[in-house]
Scaffold this motif. Structure first.
Motif, mmCIF file in Angstrom:
data_model
loop_
_atom_site.group_PDB
_atom_site.id
_atom_site.type_symbol
_atom_site.label_atom_id
_atom_site.label_comp_id
_atom_site.label_asym_id
_atom_site.label_seq_id
_atom_site.Cartn_x
_atom_site.Cartn_y
_atom_site.Cartn_z
ATOM 1 N N GLU A 154 0.827 -1.201 0.000
ATOM 2 C CA GLU A 154 0.000 0.000 0.000
ATOM 3 C C GLU A 154 0.868 1.261 0.000
ATOM 4 O OE1 GLU A 154 -2.699 -0.357 3.244
ATOM 5 O OE2 GLU A 154 -3.701 -2.128 2.421
ATOM 6 N N ASP A 155 1.978 1.220 0.736
ATOM 7 C CA ASP A 155 2.892 2.357 0.762
ATOM 8 C C ASP A 155 3.483 2.588 -0.633
ATOM 9 O OD1 ASP A 155 4.920 4.234 1.239
ATOM 10 O OD2 ASP A 155 5.454 3.370 3.172
ATOM 11 N N PHE A 156 3.898 1.519 -1.291
ATOM 12 C CA PHE A 156 4.463 1.652 -2.630
ATOM 13 C C PHE A 156 3.455 2.300 -3.576
ATOM 14 C CE2 PHE A 156 5.640 0.496 -6.879
ATOM 15 C CZ PHE A 156 7.014 0.417 -6.873
ATOM 16 N N ARG A 157 2.207 1.875 -3.480
ATOM 17 C CA ARG A 157 1.176 2.420 -4.363
ATOM 18 C C ARG A 157 0.937 3.909 -4.099
ATOM 19 N NH1 ARG A 157 -2.942 -2.710 -3.366
ATOM 20 N NH2 ARG A 157 -2.119 -4.093 -5.008
ATOM 21 N N LEU A 158 0.840 4.267 -2.827
ATOM 22 C CA LEU A 158 0.636 5.677 -2.482
ATOM 23 C C LEU A 158 1.826 6.526 -2.928
ATOM 24 C CD1 LEU A 158 -0.857 5.309 1.103
ATOM 25 C CD2 LEU A 158 -2.060 6.137 -0.925
ATOM 26 N N THR A 159 3.028 5.990 -2.752
ATOM 27 C CA THR A 159 4.226 6.720 -3.165
ATOM 28 C C THR A 159 4.239 6.904 -4.680
ATOM 29 O OG1 THR A 159 5.412 5.751 -1.295
ATOM 30 C CG2 THR A 159 6.734 6.797 -2.994
ATOM 31 N N ALA A 160 3.783 5.898 -5.407
ATOM 32 C CA ALA A 160 3.709 6.011 -6.866
ATOM 33 C C ALA A 160 2.754 7.127 -7.270
ATOM 34 C CB ALA A 160 3.267 4.683 -7.471
ATOM 35 N N ALA A 161 1.626 7.243 -6.580
ATOM 36 C CA ALA A 161 0.666 8.298 -6.910
ATOM 37 C C ALA A 161 1.272 9.677 -6.666
ATOM 38 C CB ALA A 161 -0.607 8.115 -6.092
ATOM 39 N N ARG A 162 1.948 9.831 -5.525
ATOM 40 C CA ARG A 162 2.610 11.113 -5.247
ATOM 41 C C ARG A 162 3.692 11.400 -6.283
ATOM 42 N NH1 ARG A 162 2.381 9.015 0.054
ATOM 43 N NH2 ARG A 162 4.607 8.455 0.066
ATOM 44 N N SER A 163 4.443 10.361 -6.627
ATOM 45 C CA SER A 163 5.548 10.542 -7.557
ATOM 46 C C SER A 163 5.055 10.958 -8.937
ATOM 47 C CB SER A 163 6.362 9.245 -7.654
ATOM 48 O OG SER A 163 6.920 8.905 -6.412
ATOM 49 N N LEU A 164 3.957 10.389 -9.357
ATOM 50 C CA LEU A 164 3.397 10.768 -10.654
ATOM 51 C C LEU A 164 3.048 12.249 -10.679
ATOM 52 C CD1 LEU A 164 2.342 9.866 -13.457
ATOM 53 C CD2 LEU A 164 0.105 9.588 -12.373
ATOM 54 N N LEU A 165 2.393 12.713 -9.627
ATOM 55 C CA LEU A 165 2.046 14.130 -9.564
ATOM 56 C C LEU A 165 3.311 14.993 -9.539
ATOM 57 C CD1 LEU A 165 -0.956 14.241 -7.048
ATOM 58 C CD2 LEU A 165 -0.996 14.156 -9.553
ATOM 59 N N LYS A 166 4.307 14.561 -8.783
ATOM 60 C CA LYS A 166 5.541 15.344 -8.673
ATOM 61 C C LYS A 166 6.223 15.510 -10.026
ATOM 62 C CE LYS A 166 7.367 13.386 -4.887
ATOM 63 N NZ LYS A 166 8.399 12.999 -3.897
ATOM 64 N N VAL A 167 6.402 14.399 -10.747
ATOM 65 C CA VAL A 167 7.134 14.491 -12.004
ATOM 66 C C VAL A 167 6.331 15.264 -13.042
ATOM 67 C CG1 VAL A 167 6.346 12.318 -13.049
ATOM 68 C CG2 VAL A 167 8.633 13.179 -13.555
ATOM 69 N N ALA A 168 5.011 15.121 -13.019
ATOM 70 C CA ALA A 168 4.193 15.870 -13.973
ATOM 71 C C ALA A 168 4.248 17.362 -13.689
ATOM 72 C CB ALA A 168 2.753 15.361 -13.923
#
Length: 515
Positions: A154-168
């Motif tokens: 679950e942590d990996f998934r949440l981090t992926a969501a944050r990371s997507l927003l960050k890079v965009a």
């Protein structure tokens, strides 16, 4: 100690300790024969729950042309050793020691000297201190425990969501225009890309709501998100971040994403060091010298590695510091010594000198190899120098903290070491020990020297990676040869000389905590 009690025993190569004790008038008790061991009645077997640094150290015993030391050793071979120094992380059983014997280890220190122990112990920090372990210890999960494995997923998934927003958002800022494509490869404004962004916004919004309301029973996943749906999201995330196919953001999405990340940063101390590639590091729970450590940036790869590792023993997975402080584009960590001379009351001495360990390859998250990411000297010796390397980096991959301070001063950041880095390391060490105090078998008169490893973020904040029992004293480089000898000299000043003269010099050791 009185003159008749100045008898010591060593186990393992300890040339500096032998020389320093002999200079104080102590006599070494050796095993009968040629050994340097400790009598069986005075020492336990090695404990399996302690992380050991088994680096080889060359024995450099000074010459004894007249055989005086050997003669004295034979004369005391039936006497009790009153000072015991062992290597390889063994613990001496307190019940087998006389009250006036001194040993350089405590028993049951695995609660903070193994990766698994530190992972578990620091979760109890709020009971001991008004501090958040996430502020100095990268979040960590034991993959052998089903609930923690799921928490990691679950942590990996949440981090992926944050990371997507960050890079965009970062690439949108680089282009200066929201509606433009953010990648060399065109991405559609609508369809899968837009849906991916909306999903990330929804996940992050719900997570923020959960954090804000402290709803510990709440599910951080958005309503209706199944494993299959998450797998689809992660495939889109990998395309966006790992392959550069970042979806464009609308003006509303940019604003919403910026606000969400800003608010999450106030709740998540590790958001700044996360970067955007979602890299995690898989470690054996109780090994040392970098053995078995692997970095991965895909969930399926971490779980595959974890499955293989589970057959070999206990493992942990920990968030990798993706935005470390670099020197000449290269990652480093700091080996910091500290000494515990009592567990009740807890008494901690911090060494004012430390050393840096560099990687042999420039830092890049696009290549997760050991040469660029694992600073351990044993690992780097196996890697050897590779690729382009800055000419000002040391060939032996080590610097003293004095060299680091000079480097920071040249960059106009002279205050970072004394104002941020050292105070942060001291706080992390004391907090880890306070959490472990009730688990260690303390013993009056004994002591132990530890080596903590820290990496620093771009903001100079220290991140505690691990704490080693019996840190290596092998002087493999000019820097470590000098500093390892000094820390042993100063440790004896604290634990021997201060008993007779409380006002004596303690060298570079500084008392930082006494309950």
């Amino acid at each position: 100690p009185s003159q008749d009690k100045k008898i010591f025993a060593l186990q393992g190569p300890c040339p500096v300790i032998r020389r320093l004790l002999r200079a104080r008038g102590w006599v070494e008790r050796k095993e009968r024969g040629a050994g340097r061991g400790i009598p069986e009645s005075s020492c336990s077997s090695w404990l399996p729950d302690e992380e050991e640094e088994e680096e080889e150290e060359e024995e450099e015993d000074e010459e004894d042309p007249e055989g005086i030391h050997d003669l004295m050793s034979r004369l005391v071979r039936d006497q009790v050793p009153y000072f015991i120094w062992t290597t390889r992380g063994s613990a001496v059983r307190g019940r087998l020691l006389q009250p006036d014997q001194v040993a350089n280890h405590y028993a049951r220190v695995g609660s903070f000297t193994t990766k698994e122990g530190l992972c578990l112990t620091l979760r109890n920090l709020p009971w001991f201190d008004q501090a958040d372990p996430d502020a100095f210890f990268p979040r960590c999960y034991r993959l052998g425990a089903a609930d923690e494995r799921q928490a990691f997923i679950e942590d990996f998934r949440l981090t992926a969501a944050r990371s997507l927003l960050k890079v965009a958002l970062e690439r949108a800022q680089d282009t200066g225009a929201a509606p433009l494509s953010l990648t060399p490869r065109p991405a559609p404004a609508e369809g899968p890309g837009a849906q991916l962004v909306e999903e990330a916004l929804r996940v992050c919004g719900q997570h923020l709501g959960s954090l804000t309301h402290r709803d510990i029973d709440g599910d951080p996943q958005p309503p209706g998100a199944t494993d299959a749906a998450w797998d689809g999201f992660l495939r889109g995330y990998y395309r966006a971040v790992h392959e550069g196919a970042v979806p464009r953001l609308s003006g509303a999405q940019r604003e919403q994403g910026r606000i969400l990340l800003q608010r999450l940063a106030g709740r998540l101390p590790q958001l700044r060091m996360e970067g955007d590639r979602n890299v995690w590091i898989l470690k054996p729970a109780a090994a040392s010298r970098g053995r078995g450590i692997t970095c991965a940036a895909r969930l399926d790869e971490v779980l595959r590695l974890a499955g293989r590792a589970a057959r070999e023993g206990r493992w942990v997975v920990q968030k990798y510091v993706e935005r470390p402080l670099l020197i000449f584009g290269t990652k480093f960590d700091v080996r910091q010594w500290f000494l515990v001379t009592d567990w009740n009351p807890l008494t901690v001495w911090f060494y004012r000198r430390s050393y840096l360990r560099f990687c042999s390859r420039p830092f890049s998250l696009r290549r997760l190899d050991a040469a660029g990411h694992l600073c351990n000297q044993a690992v780097q010796r196996r890697c050897g120098p590779r690729g382009a390397r800055h000419p000002r980096l040391p060939p032996d991959n080590t610097w003293s903290c004095r060299q680091l301070r000079a480097y920071l001063a040249q960059r106009g950041q002279a205050g970072a070491w004394g104002e941020v880095m050292v105070p942060g390391m001291k706080a992390a060490v004391v907090r880890a020990l306070r959490c472990s105090q009730g688990l260690v078998r303390g013993r009056k008169g004994s002591f132990e020297l530890y080596g903590a490893d820290f990496v620093f973020g771009e903001d100079f904040r220290p991140w505690l990676l691990e704490i080693n029992a019996s840190p290596t004293m092998a002087g493999g480089t000019a820097v470590t040869g000098r500093l390892c000898a000094r820390v042993q000299r100063d440790a004896l000043r604290v634990v021997i000389d201060r008993r007779d003269d409380p006002s004596c010099s303690t060298g570079a050791f500084e008392l930082i905590y006494k309950q």
